[in-house]
Scaffold this motif. Structure first.
Motif, PDB file in Angstrom:
ATOM      1  N   VAL A  23      -5.475  -8.828   5.164  1.00  9.51           N
ATOM      2  CA  VAL A  23      -5.496  -9.452   3.742  1.00  9.51           C
ATOM      3  C   VAL A  23      -4.056 -10.066   3.845  1.00  9.51           C
ATOM      4  O   VAL A  23      -3.071  -9.480   4.382  1.00  9.51           O
ATOM      5  N   PRO A  24      -3.611 -10.991   2.634  1.00 12.44           N
ATOM      6  CA  PRO A  24      -2.377 -11.517   2.407  1.00 12.44           C
ATOM      7  C   PRO A  24      -1.355 -10.189   2.375  1.00 12.44           C
ATOM      8  O   PRO A  24      -1.645  -9.321   1.639  1.00 12.44           O
ATOM      9  N   ALA A  25      -0.062 -10.289   2.821  1.00  8.63           N
ATOM     10  CA  ALA A  25       0.937  -8.998   2.762  1.00  8.63           C
ATOM     11  C   ALA A  25       0.928  -8.452   1.503  1.00  8.63           C
ATOM     12  O   ALA A  25       1.042  -7.432   1.090  1.00  8.63           O
ATOM     13  N   ASP A  26       0.979  -9.315   0.273  1.00 10.34           N
ATOM     14  CA  ASP A  26       1.298  -9.150  -1.113  1.00 10.34           C
ATOM     15  C   ASP A  26       0.133  -8.429  -1.709  1.00 10.34           C
ATOM     16  O   ASP A  26       0.053  -7.755  -2.913  1.00 10.34           O
ATOM     17  N   ALA A  27      -0.966  -8.243  -1.152  1.00  4.23           N
ATOM     18  CA  ALA A  27      -2.086  -7.663  -1.477  1.00  4.23           C
ATOM     19  C   ALA A  27      -2.653  -6.480  -0.923  1.00  4.23           C
ATOM     20  O   ALA A  27      -3.463  -5.678  -1.042  1.00  4.23           O
ATOM     21  N   ALA A  28      -1.690  -6.199   0.223  1.00  2.00           N
ATOM     22  CA  ALA A  28      -2.117  -5.022   1.403  1.00  2.00           C
ATOM     23  C   ALA A  28      -1.767  -3.538   0.404  1.00  2.00           C
ATOM     24  O   ALA A  28      -2.732  -2.743   0.819  1.00  2.00           O
ATOM     25  N   LEU A  29      -0.874  -3.505  -0.399  1.00  6.28           N
ATOM     26  CA  LEU A  29      -0.634  -2.168  -0.965  1.00  6.28           C
ATOM     27  C   LEU A  29      -2.037  -1.866  -1.964  1.00  6.28           C
ATOM     28  O   LEU A  29      -2.459  -0.801  -1.948  1.00  6.28           O
ATOM     29  N   ASP A  30      -2.111  -2.795  -2.666  1.00  9.04           N
ATOM     30  CA  ASP A  30      -3.274  -2.623  -3.628  1.00  9.04           C
ATOM     31  C   ASP A  30      -4.623  -2.548  -3.076  1.00  9.04           C
ATOM     32  O   ASP A  30      -5.397  -1.427  -3.161  1.00  9.04           O
ATOM     33  N   THR A  31      -4.905  -3.039  -1.743  1.00  7.69           N
ATOM     34  CA  THR A  31      -6.078  -2.893  -0.868  1.00  7.69           C
ATOM     35  C   THR A  31      -6.072  -1.537  -0.226  1.00  7.69           C
ATOM     36  O   THR A  31      -7.214  -0.903  -0.296  1.00  7.69           O
ATOM     37  N   ALA A  32      -4.975  -0.894   0.054  1.00  8.08           N
ATOM     38  CA  ALA A  32      -4.809   0.314   0.654  1.00  8.08           C
ATOM     39  C   ALA A  32      -4.910   1.370  -0.389  1.00  8.08           C
ATOM     40  O   ALA A  32      -5.851   2.474  -0.164  1.00  8.08           O
ATOM     41  N   LYS A  33      -4.519   1.354  -1.645  1.00  4.17           N
ATOM     42  CA  LYS A  33      -4.687   2.278  -2.603  1.00  4.17           C
ATOM     43  C   LYS A  33      -6.216   2.405  -2.969  1.00  4.17           C
ATOM     44  O   LYS A  33      -6.873   3.412  -3.163  1.00  4.17           O
ATOM     45  N   ALA A  34      -6.718   1.110  -3.147  1.00  3.13           N
ATOM     46  CA  ALA A  34      -8.106   1.203  -3.517  1.00  3.13           C
ATOM     47  C   ALA A  34      -9.303   1.939  -2.565  1.00  3.13           C
ATOM     48  O   ALA A  34     -10.110   2.636  -2.751  1.00  3.13           O
ATOM     49  N   ILE A  35      -8.755   1.774  -1.325  1.00  7.26           N
ATOM     50  CA  ILE A  35      -9.486   2.263   0.106  1.00  7.26           C
ATOM     51  C   ILE A  35      -9.275   3.911  -0.069  1.00  7.26           C
ATOM     52  O   ILE A  35     -10.467   4.525   0.057  1.00  7.26           O
TER      53      ILE A  35
END
Length: 612
Positions: free
Chosen positions: A591-603
């Motif tokens: 995922v784009p770097a700026d979306a990585a944190l939100d993606t991780a939290k969602a998972i």
């Protein structure tokens, strides 16, 4: 047609000042001269129709002072055809100079005349120096050839490098262009040096290098520097432009004057007005352009008074370059982490030098850039490059309180919803001696979370000394695990990177989920950590493929110079497959770097919900 009408109209408009007795015929005759003689007739399309229009004009020119009228006419031409070389003057009694004839002087007197126009010297370092103010034509050169050889050429021919000083060269003969250029080329194959279009005859003359010359050639292998100034004019500019675009000479100094290959001064009708017109133009066969009007831009721009010293410095640098590149190659062969690639680089780098690609380098900065580009091209490793020798900063004298604050701002921690820990730091350091402070002020804040996000999106690497210790926190203490094998080229040894049995503070253990966030900026030691955690299945990687850097390189001085190489000396040596150096580490979930944190939290939140 439209442009020519604008030209004629501008003359007539500029003349409406105060009444006098100048006839409009002056303008018509001037336009006719331009049409018949100006070297770029395409700028004067439709001039014949414009002359017919002007001839029928019965207005009386209204400027009483002829010098003022000449100035106004000059401005009108320049604003229409954008050529600063065209000039109208008023000169009663002007007598055109007769072309100089070659006087029949005795050899001794000719020798003295030549010495007065050409300064010859052999500088320190066996550098030939010729200061030329007038470029003689082939005919004159043939007549005084033996004297030229004896008093000038034979003195500089044995030198190791040559400087041609054209800073005061303002006159010359067209036939001198191939004559002088040929001394710095080979006899075969012949080279198309220049093309000169003559407007009055509508003929283009091609200038070619000469197969035979009086005396020996200087050749193509020895360095040649040409000095220029804003006063370098005409034929000298053509020689400079030819040598520059043949890549035979490096031009040092100022942009030249932007004159003409040939200018005539033509009387306007039966008046005392004269117009100076460029009647021929140079068209370089390599660039398809001309140096006229805009001049020749130097390769190395410096003030004219500094050009000679700069040229000498360039020649000295070029004399050192083969040895410097050879020394750089030896450093790569002895220290580069991948020996077989290093040997290949050394062989190919030698071939690049032999091909002459380094011959036109003029500055240390250019040498560093060229060396870096070649090392990257030949090795495929962006970490192998020339670098600046940046001295290590002296250790800061920090109080314990200041040190604790520094640790706090270097790490960022948080605990999100569902007891998800977050740890961010942007550089790896030698943390062993501060492990207790880190454990107390950083690690203890996240060690009791149920899941952990490690944010390395802005981590640019650093020391690998703490990698084993940091990895160990994510494994249990019941057995040691081989994290990586690291090969060291200078010592030709491979060492095992193992988990530590003793740690400061508590372990996170092997059971709780860990996600690592990456970006294209994640590099070096951070990549080694990501590589280990991914290879051992200990973390999920989310974000972008990492930078593809290397283990921390070392800096090596090239010979006795102030040029340095950054050379990776170690690499991961896991037998199961390729490592991360050069290629980077692909994430499990891109995922784009700026979306990585939100993606991780969602998972992790989804995982937490599934456990309920």
């Amino acid at each position: 047609m439209a442009q020519a009408l604008v030209l004629l109209a501008s003359f007539l408009i500029f003349s409406n000042v105060a009444h006098c007795d100048f006839s409009p015929r002056v303008i018509v005759d001037l336009a006719k001269i331009l049409m018949d003689n100006y070297c770029s007739p395409e700028k004067l399309a439709g001039m014949e129709e414009a002359i017919d229009t002007g001839s029928s004009n019965t207005d009386i020119l209204s400027i009483s002072d002829p010098a003022t009228l000449a100035s106004v006419l000059t401005d009108g031409v320049k604003k229409t055809i954008f050529d600063s070389r065209v000039k109208v003057t008023y000169e009663p009694g002007y007598v055109p100079p007769a072309p100089p004839a070659m006087p029949d002087f005795p050899p001794e007197q000719l020798a003295e005349m030549i010495k007065g126009t050409v300064k010859v010297e052999v500088l320190d370092g066996n550098i030939g120096y010729l200061k030329i103010q007038h470029i003689v034509g082939e005919e004159i050169a043939q007549k005084v050839g033996p004297i030229l050889l004896e008093y000038i050429w034979d003195k500089v021919l044995p030198t190791s490098a040559m400087i041609l000083d054209f800073r005061s060269a303002v006159t010359g003969e067209l036939s001198g262009i191939p004559y002088i250029v040929s001394y710095f080329t080979d006899s075969e194959p012949r080279i198309h040096i220049d093309s000169v279009y003559h407007r009055t005859s509508d003929v283009t003359t091609e200038l070619w290098s000469m197969p035979t010359l009086l005396g020996k050639r200087y050749g193509t292998s020895k360095p040649l520097i040409v000095l220029t100034s804003k006063n370098t004019l005409g034929i000298a500019e053509d020689v400079v432009y030819c040598l520059k675009n043949l890549k035979r000479a490096t031009i040092v100094g100022e942009n030249t004057a932007g004159g003409s290959i040939k200018i005539n001064k033509i009387k306007v009708g039966d008046t005392d007005f004269y117009v100076t017109v460029p009647v021929a133009k140079s068209i370089n066969p390599i660039t398809g352009k001309s140096w006229e009007i805009n001049g020749v831009a130097p390769n190395v721009e410096v003030a004219a008074e500094d050009a000679l010293d700069t040229a000498i410095a360039i020649i000295k640098l070029r004399a050192e370059i083969p040895g410097l590149v050879q020394a750089a190659a030896a450093l790569v062969a002895d220290n580069y982490a991948f020996p077989s690639i290093g040997d290949d680089v050394v062989e190919k780098l030698g071939a690049v030098v032999a091909s002459g690609e380094y011959n036109q380098i003029s500055t240390k900065k250019e040498l560093e850039a060229k060396l870096s580009a070649d090392l990257l091209k030949l090795s495929g490793d962006k970490c192998l490059k020339a670098t600046s020798n940046i001295p290590a900063r002296p250790p800061m004298n920090l109080t314990p309180e200041m040190f604790i604050e520094l640790i706090k701002v270097s790490f960022h921690t948080d605990v999100f919803e569902n007891n998800i820990g977050y740890l961010r730091f942007d550089m790896f350091g030698d943390f062993e001696h501060v492990a207790k402070i880190i454990a107390e002020h950083v690690w203890d804040k996240v060690v009791d979370t149920d899941m952990l996000i490690i944010d390395l999106r802005n981590n640019v690497g650093g020391s690998t000394s703490s990698i084993a210790g940091f990895c160990s926190y994510f494994f249990d203490d019941d057995k040691q695990i081989v994290l990586d094998h690291v090969y060291n080229r200078p010592s030709n040894t491979t060492s095992d990177l193992l988990t530590l049995t003793q740690l400061t503070g508590r372990r996170y253990g092997s059971k709780k989920s860990v996600i690592i966030l990456t970006s294209g900026a994640t590099a070096g030691a951070a990549e080694e950590f990501v590589f280990i955690m991914k290879r051992l299945g200990r973390a999920m990687i989310i974000g972008e493929t990492t930078h593809g850097g290397c283990h921390p390189p070392e800096t090596f001085r090239v010979g006795e110079s102030d040029i340095y190489l950054s050379i990776p000396i170690s690499h991961s040596d896991i037998a199961q497959g390729p490592s991360w150096e050069g290629a980077g580490i692909a994430p499990y979930i891109p995922v784009p770097a700026d979306a990585a944190l939100d993606t991780a939290k969602a998972i992790l939140n989804k995982h937490f919900s599934g456990q309920k």
